[in-house]
Design a protein around this motif. Structure first.
Motif, PDB file in Angstrom:
ATOM      1  N   SER A 198       0.776  -1.182   0.014  1.00  0.00           N
ATOM      2  CA  SER A 198      -0.073  -0.178   0.118  1.00  0.00           C
ATOM      3  C   SER A 198       0.877   1.281   0.010  1.00  0.00           C
ATOM      4  O   SER A 198       0.402   2.453  -0.311  1.00  0.00           O
ATOM      5  N   GLY A 199       2.036   1.172   0.216  1.00  0.00           N
ATOM      6  CA  GLY A 199       3.048   2.239   0.128  1.00  0.00           C
ATOM      7  C   GLY A 199       3.082   2.941   1.528  1.00  0.00           C
ATOM      8  O   GLY A 199       2.582   2.646   2.412  1.00  0.00           O
ATOM      9  N   GLY A 200       3.611   4.249   1.672  1.00  0.00           N
ATOM     10  CA  GLY A 200       3.716   5.048   2.534  1.00  0.00           C
ATOM     11  C   GLY A 200       4.692   4.733   3.580  1.00  0.00           C
ATOM     12  O   GLY A 200       4.993   5.428   4.751  1.00  0.00           O
ATOM     13  N   ALA A 222       7.725   3.048  -9.871  1.00  0.00           N
ATOM     14  CA  ALA A 222       6.836   4.177  -9.255  1.00  0.00           C
ATOM     15  C   ALA A 222       7.547   5.080  -8.407  1.00  0.00           C
ATOM     16  O   ALA A 222       8.555   4.593  -7.800  1.00  0.00           O
ATOM     17  N   ALA A 223       7.320   6.255  -8.645  1.00  0.00           N
ATOM     18  CA  ALA A 223       8.047   7.374  -7.895  1.00  0.00           C
ATOM     19  C   ALA A 223       7.891   7.445  -6.326  1.00  0.00           C
ATOM     20  O   ALA A 223       6.439   7.342  -5.992  1.00  0.00           O
ATOM     21  N   ALA A 224       8.737   7.623  -5.506  1.00  0.00           N
ATOM     22  CA  ALA A 224       8.646   7.744  -4.275  1.00  0.00           C
ATOM     23  C   ALA A 224       8.048   9.365  -3.880  1.00  0.00           C
ATOM     24  O   ALA A 224       8.056  10.203  -4.783  1.00  0.00           O
ATOM     25  N   SER A 225       7.329   9.574  -2.802  1.00  0.00           N
ATOM     26  CA  SER A 225       6.946  10.958  -2.319  1.00  0.00           C
ATOM     27  C   SER A 225       7.919  11.283  -1.355  1.00  0.00           C
ATOM     28  O   SER A 225       8.578  10.517  -0.552  1.00  0.00           O
ATOM     29  N   ALA A 237      12.695   9.280   2.167  1.00  0.00           N
ATOM     30  CA  ALA A 237      11.282   9.457   1.150  1.00  0.00           C
ATOM     31  C   ALA A 237      10.255   8.450   1.697  1.00  0.00           C
ATOM     32  O   ALA A 237      10.835   7.774   2.562  1.00  0.00           O
ATOM     33  N   ASN A 238       9.080   8.417   1.317  1.00  0.00           N
ATOM     34  CA  ASN A 238       8.154   7.509   1.383  1.00  0.00           C
ATOM     35  C   ASN A 238       7.611   6.709   0.296  1.00  0.00           C
ATOM     36  O   ASN A 238       7.728   7.205  -0.824  1.00  0.00           O
ATOM     37  N   THR A 239       7.794   5.306   0.605  1.00  0.00           N
ATOM     38  CA  THR A 239       7.345   4.560  -0.522  1.00  0.00           C
ATOM     39  C   THR A 239       6.169   4.501  -1.184  1.00  0.00           C
ATOM     40  O   THR A 239       5.116   5.005  -0.607  1.00  0.00           O
ATOM     41  N   PRO A 240       6.094   4.551  -2.492  1.00  0.00           N
ATOM     42  CA  PRO A 240       4.865   4.614  -3.226  1.00  0.00           C
ATOM     43  C   PRO A 240       3.998   3.206  -3.291  1.00  0.00           C
ATOM     44  O   PRO A 240       4.440   2.025  -2.917  1.00  0.00           O
ATOM     45  N   PRO A 241       2.659   3.266  -3.594  1.00  0.00           N
ATOM     46  CA  PRO A 241       1.935   2.059  -3.757  1.00  0.00           C
ATOM     47  C   PRO A 241       2.652   1.190  -4.633  1.00  0.00           C
ATOM     48  O   PRO A 241       3.000   1.744  -5.695  1.00  0.00           O
ATOM     49  N   HIS A 242       2.648  -0.134  -4.503  1.00  0.00           N
ATOM     50  CA  HIS A 242       3.207  -1.003  -5.581  1.00  0.00           C
ATOM     51  C   HIS A 242       2.670  -2.453  -5.563  1.00  0.00           C
ATOM     52  O   HIS A 242       2.493  -2.831  -4.287  1.00  0.00           O
ATOM     53  N   VAL A 243       2.511  -3.290  -6.585  1.00  0.00           N
ATOM     54  CA  VAL A 243       2.157  -4.514  -6.490  1.00  0.00           C
ATOM     55  C   VAL A 243       3.021  -5.357  -5.755  1.00  0.00           C
ATOM     56  O   VAL A 243       4.257  -5.210  -5.710  1.00  0.00           O
TER      57      VAL A 243
END
Length: 394
Positions: A198-200, A222-225, A237-243
């Motif tokens: 779910s990321g974050g 997928a780009a991090a935020s 950084a914060n991880t992005p949502p990813h399969v």
């Protein structure tokens, strides 16, 4: 050798200073008298010889005269840039104080630890007079490469090109700000190395040559935020949502992108926590088949309005249990009469109002009644009134 006394004096001064004409020649004497000058001092050839002897003796004496040897200057005192400094601008003014009697300087500068001579006999500042205040000398270098370490030294010299060789000048260094050309960022680790798909997840990326300012961090494609360059070796950084997958981490910052393969694991989403009830223990665990024993049933997700049932595991007969009180993890109740035909264990089942239930197998045991004691004989059948007779009871 010809030595003249005051033969070059002017005529008006002759009458006053004639006593100093110790050794005039005859021609000079005739010249003076022909002009009407009064001359009374006789010639003194002995004095001329004495003067010549004294001059030659002293000139050739190693004891009375020594050759003049000029002294070298003192070593310089460096000021700026401070030795070992970092984040220095790419245009720098080298600053130092020349040693005493220093009048010109040789400047050595470069990226080698033993820098090369780049300018010689540089005259800057003021000649250093040890009796007066020292003034700083400067030399400007520009066009330096970012993220590069430079070394420099200064050799003080006099106008006679004597240098402070007795005190070898030290070498100072400084490093310019930024990233060296051609040295892109590198990624060495990421912490933590896993998180939900779910990321974050907040992560810290460690590496080298990160440039302050903007950066792009990608997990797979997928780009991090919330990317932030903290230092030249740290990015957060914060991880992005990813399969769910294992991905590489790529940092685009500065000259070239840098990737750490198979660096982060995106885990499948966790199932929601269960709301079904669960039983752990009935205490006490045994009781009378007639029921009526107070017991405490412990567990989890126990909700108000639940029901409790004792079940005979053989026949399936059920006996509802009266509930006295309910907490989230415990139930206070009284056992019912056994639902089984014979004493033994029974299952305990709890059911919440939403229909979710849990069965604790053999959770409670009904104990059988004690066996009836019977006496068939006593031997001997009689004894002394004072007691003490041994008997056998069967």
């Amino acid at each position: 050798m010809t030595v003249f006394g005051s033969s070059n004096w002017t005529l008006p001064s002759f009458n006053i200073q004639q006593e100093h004409n110790y050794f005039p020649c005859a021609a000079q004497l005739a010249a003076y008298t022909s002009k009407g000058c009064f001359y009374v001092s006789p010639t003194k050839p002995w004095f001329f010889q004495w003067f010549q002897n004294q001059f030659e003796r002293r000139w050739n004496s190693n004891a009375e005269y020594k050759a003049f040897i000029p002294l070298p200057p003192g070593p310089p005192t460096y000021k700026n840039p401070v030795n070992g400094s970092t984040s220095t601008a790419t245009t720098v003014t080298l600053t130092w104080e020349g040693g005493p009697w220093a009048q010109q300087y040789d400047i050595y500068f470069g990226t080698a630890t033993n820098p090369l001579l780049i300018s010689s006999n540089v005259i800057t500042g003021q000649p250093e007079d040890p009796s007066g205040p020292l003034t700083p000398e400067t030399f400007k270098v520009s066009g330096l490469a970012p993220g590069t370490t430079y070394y420099w030294k200064v050799v003080s010299k006099t106008m006679a090109n004597l240098s402070a060789t007795a005190n070898s000048p030290s070498v100072w260094s400084f490093t310019t700000a930024g990233t060296a050309p051609g040295s892109g960022a590198t990624v060495t680790s990421i912490t933590p190395s896993s998180g939900p798909s779910s990321g974050g997840t907040p992560v810290t990326i460690t590496g080298t040559n990160f440039v302050s300012g903007s950066a792009v961090v990608s997990f797979g494609f997928a780009a991090a935020s919330n990317v932030k360059v903290v230092t030249s070796t740290t990015i957060t950084a914060n991880t992005p949502p990813h399969v769910p997958a294992i991905t590489g981490v790529t940092v685009v910052n500065g000259a070239n992108p840098a990737t750490l393969p198979t660096a982060f694991t995106f885990s499948p989403p966790m199932p929601p926590p269960s709301t079904a009830p669960k039983l752990n223990l009935v205490s006490p665990g045994t009781g009378s088949p007639a029921g009526g024993d107070s017991v405490i049933i412990t567990g989890s997700n126990l909700r108000p309005g639940l029901t409790v049932t004792f079940i005979d595991p053989v026949t399936g007969n059920k006996a509802p249990v009266p509930v006295n009180s309910v907490g989230q993890v415990s139930i206070s109740t009284t056992t019912p009469p056994t639902p089984a035909a014979n004493p033994g264990p029974v299952d305990v089942m709890v059911t919440n109002k939403d229909g979710q239930s849990f069965k604790l197998l053999n959770g409670f045991k009904y104990a059988g009644s004690p066996a009836q004691v019977t006496v068939t004989s006593v031997s001997p059948a009689a004894g002394s009134l004072n007691g003490g007779t041994n008997v056998t009871i069967s």
